[in-house]
Scaffold this motif. Sequence first.
Motif, PDB file in Angstrom:
ATOM      1  N   SER A  43     -49.487 -13.346  74.511  1.00 39.41           N
ATOM      2  CA  SER A  43     -50.678 -13.789  75.242  1.00 39.41           C
ATOM      3  C   SER A  43     -51.853 -12.878  74.922  1.00 39.41           C
ATOM      4  O   SER A  43     -51.681 -11.746  74.452  1.00 39.41           O
ATOM      5  CB  SER A  43     -50.423 -13.781  76.754  1.00 39.41           C
ATOM      6  N   PHE A  44     -53.047 -13.393  75.164  1.00 35.88           N
ATOM      7  CA  PHE A  44     -54.270 -12.599  75.043  1.00 35.88           C
ATOM      8  C   PHE A  44     -55.211 -12.991  76.164  1.00 35.88           C
ATOM      9  O   PHE A  44     -55.576 -14.161  76.310  1.00 35.88           O
ATOM     10  CB  PHE A  44     -54.948 -12.815  73.691  1.00 35.88           C
ATOM     11  N   ASP A  45     -55.589 -12.022  76.983  1.00 35.64           N
ATOM     12  CA  ASP A  45     -56.525 -12.229  78.084  1.00 35.64           C
ATOM     13  C   ASP A  45     -57.901 -11.795  77.612  1.00 35.64           C
ATOM     14  O   ASP A  45     -58.188 -10.607  77.495  1.00 35.64           O
ATOM     15  CB  ASP A  45     -56.076 -11.400  79.291  1.00 35.64           C
ATOM     16  N   LYS A  46     -58.765 -12.785  77.346  1.00 36.67           N
ATOM     17  CA  LYS A  46     -60.081 -12.486  76.790  1.00 36.67           C
ATOM     18  C   LYS A  46     -60.975 -11.763  77.793  1.00 36.67           C
ATOM     19  O   LYS A  46     -61.837 -10.972  77.416  1.00 36.67           O
ATOM     20  CB  LYS A  46     -60.765 -13.783  76.328  1.00 36.67           C
ATOM     21  N   THR A  47     -60.753 -12.007  79.076  1.00 36.60           N
ATOM     22  CA  THR A  47     -61.549 -11.326  80.101  1.00 36.60           C
ATOM     23  C   THR A  47     -61.155  -9.864  80.215  1.00 36.60           C
ATOM     24  O   THR A  47     -61.996  -8.969  80.236  1.00 36.60           O
ATOM     25  CB  THR A  47     -61.379 -12.025  81.460  1.00 36.60           C
ATOM     26  N   ALA A  48     -59.852  -9.620  80.283  1.00 34.60           N
ATOM     27  CA  ALA A  48     -59.360  -8.245  80.399  1.00 34.60           C
ATOM     28  C   ALA A  48     -59.295  -7.531  79.060  1.00 34.60           C
ATOM     29  O   ALA A  48     -59.065  -6.320  79.014  1.00 34.60           O
ATOM     30  CB  ALA A  48     -57.976  -8.249  81.043  1.00 34.60           C
ATOM     31  N   LEU A  49     -59.478  -8.285  77.952  1.00 36.76           N
ATOM     32  CA  LEU A  49     -59.376  -7.732  76.594  1.00 36.76           C
ATOM     33  C   LEU A  49     -58.024  -7.054  76.399  1.00 36.76           C
ATOM     34  O   LEU A  49     -57.918  -5.906  75.966  1.00 36.76           O
ATOM     35  CB  LEU A  49     -60.525  -6.758  76.320  1.00 36.76           C
ATOM     36  N   GLU A  50     -56.969  -7.836  76.726  1.00 39.58           N
ATOM     37  CA  GLU A  50     -55.612  -7.305  76.696  1.00 39.58           C
ATOM     38  C   GLU A  50     -54.677  -8.289  76.004  1.00 39.58           C
ATOM     39  O   GLU A  50     -54.646  -9.471  76.341  1.00 39.58           O
ATOM     40  CB  GLU A  50     -55.148  -7.033  78.127  1.00 39.58           C
ATOM     41  N   ALA A  51     -53.910  -7.783  75.034  1.00 47.16           N
ATOM     42  CA  ALA A  51     -52.927  -8.596  74.324  1.00 47.16           C
ATOM     43  C   ALA A  51     -51.526  -8.101  74.668  1.00 47.16           C
ATOM     44  O   ALA A  51     -51.295  -6.893  74.801  1.00 47.16           O
ATOM     45  CB  ALA A  51     -53.152  -8.520  72.819  1.00 47.16           C
ATOM     46  N   VAL A  52     -50.603  -9.043  74.791  1.00 48.51           N
ATOM     47  CA  VAL A  52     -49.206  -8.714  75.056  1.00 48.51           C
ATOM     48  C   VAL A  52     -48.376  -9.223  73.882  1.00 48.51           C
ATOM     49  O   VAL A  52     -48.479 -10.387  73.488  1.00 48.51           O
ATOM     50  CB  VAL A  52     -48.716  -9.349  76.373  1.00 48.51           C
ATOM     51  N   LEU A  53     -47.549  -8.339  73.326  1.00 49.79           N
ATOM     52  CA  LEU A  53     -46.693  -8.681  72.194  1.00 49.79           C
ATOM     53  C   LEU A  53     -45.248  -8.351  72.530  1.00 49.79           C
ATOM     54  O   LEU A  53     -44.972  -7.361  73.217  1.00 49.79           O
ATOM     55  CB  LEU A  53     -47.109  -7.918  70.937  1.00 49.79           C
ATOM     56  N   VAL A  54     -44.335  -9.181  72.032  1.00 45.04           N
ATOM     57  CA  VAL A  54     -42.904  -8.949  72.239  1.00 45.04           C
ATOM     58  C   VAL A  54     -42.199  -9.020  70.885  1.00 45.04           C
ATOM     59  O   VAL A  54     -42.698  -9.620  69.931  1.00 45.04           O
ATOM     60  CB  VAL A  54     -42.297  -9.977  73.214  1.00 45.04           C
TER      61      VAL A  54
END
Length: 640
Positions: A257-268
Motif C-alpha cells: 500500500s501507499f498512503d499519499k497523504t501520510a507519504l508512507e509505503a508498506v512493503l511485505v
Amino acid sequence: MKKAILILLVIAMIIPMGLTGCTNHRGGQLIIGNTTELAGDFGEAQWQNNAADADIRELINGYSPVALTRQAEYVYNDKVATVTQETNEDGTKTFTVKLVEDLKWNDGTPITAKDYVAKILLFSSPIIKDMGARGTYGMSFVGWQEYSASREKDADGNYIGEEEPTRVFSGVRLLGKYEFSVTVSTDYLPYYFEITYVDITPIPRALWLPADVDLSDEGEGAHFNDKFTFEHCSETIENARYANENRLSCGPYTLQSFDKTALEAVLVINDNYKGDYTGQKPNIEKLVYKKVTSETMIDELKTGQVDFLVQLSEGDEIKEALALVDNGGFDFTKYERNGYGKIQFQCDFGPTQFVNVRKAIAHLFDRNAFADTFCGGFGTVVHGPYGFAMWMYKEKEDQLNTTLDTYAFSMDEATKLLEEDGWTLNAEGGAYESGIRYKKVTAEEAGTYKHNVTLADGTILMPLIVEWASTEGNPVSDLLSVMLANSDNVKNAGMQIKQQIMTFTELLNWMYRDSSQGEAYGVPTYGMYNLATGFYPAYDQSYNFTLDPDLVAAGYNTNYIFDEKLDQLSMDMVYAVEPGDKESYAQYWFDFIVHWNELLPEIPLYSNIYHDVYNDKLQNWDVDGFWDLSYGLLYAWVEE
C-alpha cells in the motif's frame, strides 16, 4: 560471418563478509524514515526519478540478467539467464538472453520473454512519449528511431495520419517463450558499460497493458498487435504508473500500500522471489517507508516511531543521532557518498542563461564555510559533479585540486564578472549605481522572462532577479537563504534571489518541466534549484547535456545548457572507450569535469559521509555508496 562469443558468467566463489544469510532470520518489521518524500510514481523512472520512489522501485522490481556485486562490479546473473554475445558483419552486436524457466511474478504467474520485450517496446513507443515519458528505453538498439518516431502534427497541434500499433522494432527479437535478443547499433559502440545493455527487468503486462494487447515476432522484429493504440492503452498505462495496492511485481518485496497523504509505503516479502545473484532472499517480513522531517526525526527514532534513518547528511543531525547511539540501543553505519549536494541552474532563460551570472553567484558566498556549517565535519566542498566514493575521484584527486576553479568567495570577482557581462544599467537604461542591476538583451535572450522591462524605444532590459525553487523543511534551503539569497553580498552585488518554497515533488515537476503534471510546469519559471544527486555505479553522463531538441523535450538535459564540447565530452566518456579500459575512461571523466567546472551549470555545495542510524534490532547492515538501501535490506534482518 558472425563471430559468436559466449559471455562467461561471473560466479562469486567467495561470498563477501556481510553477505551471509544462510540462517533463517525471517520475521519482524522495520520502519524506515527518509526526509525525501515519496511521490508515488513507481513507473520505471520513465517520467521522473525521485530518490525515495527509486528506493521502492528497487525493492519491488528484479530479475535483470545483470547484477551488481558487493564490489560494485556488473556481472551476468545466472540465476536469471544465460547471455551470449555476437559481433555482426555490420559492426552491430547482438545479445541473446535465454531465461531460466522458474521466474515468477508475486502472484505466482510465470515470467516469460514477452515481459522483457514488452518493456523495451512500451517504453520506446510513440504512445509513451505522448504521455510525457522519455520514450528512449531502447534508444541504443537497431531500429529505435523508426519504431519510436512520433506522428507529425499540423499547425493546430492535431496529429497527421494514423497510428501504427503493429510497428516493428527490428533490433529487438522475441525468439521463444523464454528467449529474446537485442542488437546494439554501431552508433552506441564501443560502450564502456556494455554489459548494461541487457540490464533489463521485466514488466507485468497484466498491469501495464490491456488484456487484449499482445506481442509477437514473425522474423523481422518484435511488435505489438493492433490493439496497442493511445486511446485503448493510455488509461491502463497511467494507472500502472501509480498503482500501489499489492502492486504486481517480481522483486524481493511487494508494495502492499501507499498512503499519499501520510507519504508512507508498506512493503511485505514476495514469497515467489527466488533470490538475487547469490540466491539471497529477504528476511525482514514487513517494511514501512515513511517521510520524516529534520526537526522531529531523531525524536521519532528515540521513541520507536521509526527504526531506521536513511543517509543522514547534516552535521548537527548526525551528532545528535550519534549521541543517541552512545546512550545504547542504537547503532550506525557511515560511508562515503556517491553524489553531492548542489545548486542547479537552468541555463536557457533569465539571468542564469549567462555563465558570468552563474559564476558570480558562486563567488557571492563562502562554499567552504557552507559545507563546514552544513556537514559539521562529516563532509566538504567539491567542485564538480562527483562524490567522494568514486574511484575516478580518488585517482584524479590531485589533478582536480590543481586544475579546477574553486570559485572562492570574492565580492570583487563577482562584481567584475557581472560588469564584464553587461549588467551595468538601471531600470531606466542609465548607468547602474545601486539597487538591482539590469542588462540590455536581445529579444531571443529576453524570451518570456516575466521580469523583463521594455523601454519606449524598444530596448529590452533584463533585471538581475533569479527565481529560486527550494523545498520545505530543508536545512540546505534554510542555510542558503541565510548565507546566499538574503545576504548583504547578494544585495550589494545588485542581485536579487527570490525564494519559492514548495514540496519536493513540485520542485521536480518544475525542474523536469513536466507538463504531464500540469501545463504550467512546462513553462520555464525557475532558474535556480537546490537539491542533491546520487549517481549509479555506472557513471554515465551521456545525453544529460544533449543538444538534441527531441531528447531535451523527453526530459534529458534538465540544466538546459547547450554546449557542444560538454555534450561531446559526456558522450566520449562512455562511447569512445572499450569496456575495461579504465585509464581512458578516467581521463575522459577528468576532461569532462574540467569543462563542466568552466561552464558551471551547477554550483556544487558538498559531498559528505552518509550516516545510517538505526535501532540495534537491525542486524547485518552492510552498505556503502554503491551497495545501497535495496541491497542492504536484502541481507539484513531484525531481532525483535
